[in-house]
Design a protein around this motif. Structure first.
Motif, PDB file in Angstrom:
ATOM      1  N   ASN A  38       8.871  12.055 -13.860  1.00 13.91           N
ATOM      2  CA  ASN A  38       7.902  11.830 -14.951  1.00 13.91           C
ATOM      3  C   ASN A  38       7.600  10.341 -15.142  1.00 13.91           C
ATOM      4  OD1 ASN A  38      10.274  11.091 -16.041  1.00 13.91           O
ATOM      5  ND2 ASN A  38      10.349  12.686 -17.615  1.00 13.91           N
ATOM      6  N   GLN A  39       7.561   9.630 -14.040  1.00 10.96           N
ATOM      7  CA  GLN A  39       7.240   8.195 -14.091  1.00 10.96           C
ATOM      8  C   GLN A  39       5.741   7.994 -14.345  1.00 10.96           C
ATOM      9  OE1 GLN A  39      10.680   6.671 -10.995  1.00 10.96           O
ATOM     10  NE2 GLN A  39       8.589   6.691 -10.249  1.00 10.96           N
ATOM     11  N   PRO A  40       5.366   6.832 -14.916  1.00 10.90           N
ATOM     12  CA  PRO A  40       3.947   6.541 -15.122  1.00 10.90           C
ATOM     13  C   PRO A  40       3.175   6.483 -13.800  1.00 10.90           C
ATOM     14  CG  PRO A  40       5.336   4.857 -16.144  1.00 10.90           C
ATOM     15  CD  PRO A  40       6.250   5.754 -15.381  1.00 10.90           C
ATOM     16  N   ILE A  41       1.872   6.755 -13.903  1.00 13.50           N
ATOM     17  CA  ILE A  41       1.023   6.781 -12.712  1.00 13.50           C
ATOM     18  C   ILE A  41       0.025   5.625 -12.764  1.00 13.50           C
ATOM     19  CG2 ILE A  41      -0.791   8.111 -11.547  1.00 13.50           C
ATOM     20  CD1 ILE A  41       0.877  10.607 -12.373  1.00 13.50           C
ATOM     21  N   TYR A  42       0.068   4.792 -11.741  1.00 14.70           N
ATOM     22  CA  TYR A  42      -0.885   3.700 -11.594  1.00 14.70           C
ATOM     23  C   TYR A  42      -1.751   3.999 -10.370  1.00 14.70           C
ATOM     24  CZ  TYR A  42       2.108   0.621 -14.552  1.00 14.70           C
ATOM     25  OH  TYR A  42       2.843   0.052 -15.571  1.00 14.70           O
ATOM     26  N   ILE A  43      -3.061   3.821 -10.500  1.00 16.29           N
ATOM     27  CA  ILE A  43      -3.948   4.075  -9.361  1.00 16.29           C
ATOM     28  C   ILE A  43      -4.693   2.793  -8.971  1.00 16.29           C
ATOM     29  CG2 ILE A  43      -4.244   6.498 -10.063  1.00 16.29           C
ATOM     30  CD1 ILE A  43      -7.124   5.859 -10.879  1.00 16.29           C
ATOM     31  N   GLU A  44      -4.979   2.675  -7.686  1.00 16.83           N
ATOM     32  CA  GLU A  44      -5.858   1.598  -7.218  1.00 16.83           C
ATOM     33  C   GLU A  44      -7.119   2.247  -6.645  1.00 16.83           C
ATOM     34  OE1 GLU A  44      -6.090  -2.374  -4.348  1.00 16.83           O
ATOM     35  OE2 GLU A  44      -4.690  -0.761  -3.798  1.00 16.83           O
ATOM     36  N   VAL A  45      -8.272   1.853  -7.170  1.00 12.95           N
ATOM     37  CA  VAL A  45      -9.535   2.426  -6.722  1.00 12.95           C
ATOM     38  C   VAL A  45     -10.154   1.474  -5.695  1.00 12.95           C
ATOM     39  CG1 VAL A  45     -11.812   3.230  -7.437  1.00 12.95           C
ATOM     40  CG2 VAL A  45      -9.857   3.565  -8.959  1.00 12.95           C
ATOM     41  N   GLY A  46     -10.373   1.985  -4.473  1.00 11.74           N
ATOM     42  CA  GLY A  46     -10.860   1.133  -3.391  1.00 11.74           C
ATOM     43  C   GLY A  46      -9.687   0.393  -2.765  1.00 11.74           C
ATOM     44  N   THR A  47      -8.704   1.151  -2.332  1.00 10.62           N
ATOM     45  CA  THR A  47      -7.414   0.554  -1.929  1.00 10.62           C
ATOM     46  C   THR A  47      -7.475  -0.123  -0.558  1.00 10.62           C
ATOM     47  OG1 THR A  47      -5.076   1.099  -2.290  1.00 10.62           O
ATOM     48  CG2 THR A  47      -6.228   2.429  -0.676  1.00 10.62           C
ATOM     49  N   GLY A  48      -8.545   0.163   0.210  1.00 15.48           N
ATOM     50  CA  GLY A  48      -8.705  -0.497   1.507  1.00 15.48           C
ATOM     51  C   GLY A  48      -7.557  -0.160   2.445  1.00 15.48           C
ATOM     52  N   LYS A  49      -7.007  -1.177   3.103  1.00 21.42           N
ATOM     53  CA  LYS A  49      -5.953  -0.946   4.105  1.00 21.42           C
ATOM     54  C   LYS A  49      -4.553  -0.854   3.496  1.00 21.42           C
ATOM     55  CE  LYS A  49      -8.551  -2.969   7.899  1.00 21.42           C
ATOM     56  NZ  LYS A  49      -8.656  -4.068   8.861  1.00 21.42           N
ATOM     57  N   GLY A  50      -4.481  -0.948   2.160  1.00 19.70           N
ATOM     58  CA  GLY A  50      -3.273  -0.518   1.475  1.00 19.70           C
ATOM     59  C   GLY A  50      -2.158  -1.521   1.285  1.00 19.70           C
ATOM     60  N   GLN A  51      -2.381  -2.793   1.613  1.00 20.16           N
ATOM     61  CA  GLN A  51      -1.286  -3.762   1.474  1.00 20.16           C
ATOM     62  C   GLN A  51      -0.794  -3.863   0.032  1.00 20.16           C
ATOM     63  OE1 GLN A  51      -1.404  -7.541   3.670  1.00 20.16           O
ATOM     64  NE2 GLN A  51      -1.452  -8.589   1.713  1.00 20.16           N
ATOM     65  N   PHE A  52      -1.746  -3.981  -0.917  1.00 18.94           N
ATOM     66  CA  PHE A  52      -1.382  -4.151  -2.322  1.00 18.94           C
ATOM     67  C   PHE A  52      -0.592  -2.947  -2.837  1.00 18.94           C
ATOM     68  CE2 PHE A  52      -2.441  -3.314  -6.783  1.00 18.94           C
ATOM     69  CZ  PHE A  52      -2.054  -4.486  -7.388  1.00 18.94           C
ATOM     70  N   ILE A  53      -1.136  -1.751  -2.644  1.00 23.20           N
ATOM     71  CA  ILE A  53      -0.514  -0.562  -3.261  1.00 23.20           C
ATOM     72  C   ILE A  53       0.858  -0.296  -2.634  1.00 23.20           C
ATOM     73  CG2 ILE A  53      -1.558   1.226  -1.755  1.00 23.20           C
ATOM     74  CD1 ILE A  53      -1.714   1.638  -5.474  1.00 23.20           C
ATOM     75  N   THR A  54       0.994  -0.565  -1.344  1.00 24.79           N
ATOM     76  CA  THR A  54       2.291  -0.328  -0.693  1.00 24.79           C
ATOM     77  C   THR A  54       3.329  -1.337  -1.178  1.00 24.79           C
ATOM     78  OG1 THR A  54       1.072   0.377   1.256  1.00 24.79           O
ATOM     79  CG2 THR A  54       3.416   0.050   1.538  1.00 24.79           C
TER      80      THR A  54
END
Ligand code: SAM
Length: 214
Positions: A38-54
């Motif tokens: 039940n952890q909070p959910i953060y989304i990235e819109v337009g994540t591209g190649k994913g470096q930030f979100i990973t």
């Protein structure tokens, strides 16, 4: 983003259902069950190649992250990073953010990241900007009452029009920097575009905004 045709991308995305959610409509209202916590959910819109979100997911294991990217030939690079990271708090959606309300329920999300969104400088394309009013309406629906939008770009025109859009919508601006990399902000994780444009000497603009709750 320059797109290289990768005819194998679709099959590769389908081969990793633990990271790439193939039927996100069925997850609406159930994301915490998908993550099995039940952890909070953060989304990235337009994540591209994913470096930030990973990197964010690696740095913040008590948050669930979802990267949303329209182009399968791009998000397949984010999948490679997710596989290498071998983490359970990251999912990827190969969908158009125009349909966000099909995938997230009211109040289901705690934060929206917008990083180096396409600027769409022509006035007739303003509605395509991810900070346009119609997108803000969707973010307002899916964000909970403490939810925030964190936005970074090197594009001054996009930053100005986005601040106007936030203001016209009646949002609260809680942080702003006109030169993030020379500010006191700590814990910044760079995106691919951020690395590229900051190396070219561009200042990075950043804001945090939230919707008024009273
Ligand atoms: N955020 C990454 C970065 O900072 O390196 C990528 C930035 S790139 C300029 C913008 C990305 O947003 C592109 O990969 C594009 O396909 C994606 N994008 C644009 N509009 C979108 C939409 N409506 N839904 C999902 N992704 C979108």
């Amino acid at each position: 983003m320059r797109l290289r045709n990768k005819p194998w991308a679709k099959d590769k995305l389908a081969a990793y259902p633990q990271y790439v959610i193939g039927n996100p409509e069925s997850c609406k209202g159930n994301w915490q069950q998908v993550f099995e916590n039940n952890q909070p959910i953060y989304i990235e819109v337009g994540t591209g190649k994913g470096q930030f979100i990973t990197e964010m997911a690696k740095a913040h294991p008590t948050i669930n992250f979802i990267g949303i990217e329209l182009q399968e030939s791009v998000i397949v690079s984010a999948l490679d990073l997710a596989i290498a990271a071998d983490i359970s708090n990251l999912k990827l959606l190969n969908v158009n953010a125009e349909d966000l309300l099909n995938y997230f329920d009211q109040n289901e999300v705690s934060r929206v990241y917008l990083n180096f969104s396409d600027p769409w400088p022509k006035k007739r394309h303003a509605k395509r900007r991810l900070t346009y009013r119609t997108f803000l309406e969707m973010y307002e629906t899916i964000l909970n009452s403490d939810g925030e939008i964190h936005f970074k770009t090197d594009n001054r025109g996009l930053f100005e029009s986005s601040l106007m859009s936030f203001s016209d919508y009646g949002m609260l601006l809680t942080y702003v920097s006109l030169d993030l990399h020379n500010s006191e902000y700590e814990g910044n994780i760079m995106t691919e575009y951020e690395e590229k444009f900051s190396k070219m000497g561009h200042p990075i603009y950043r804001s945090e905004t939230r919707f008024r709750t009273n």
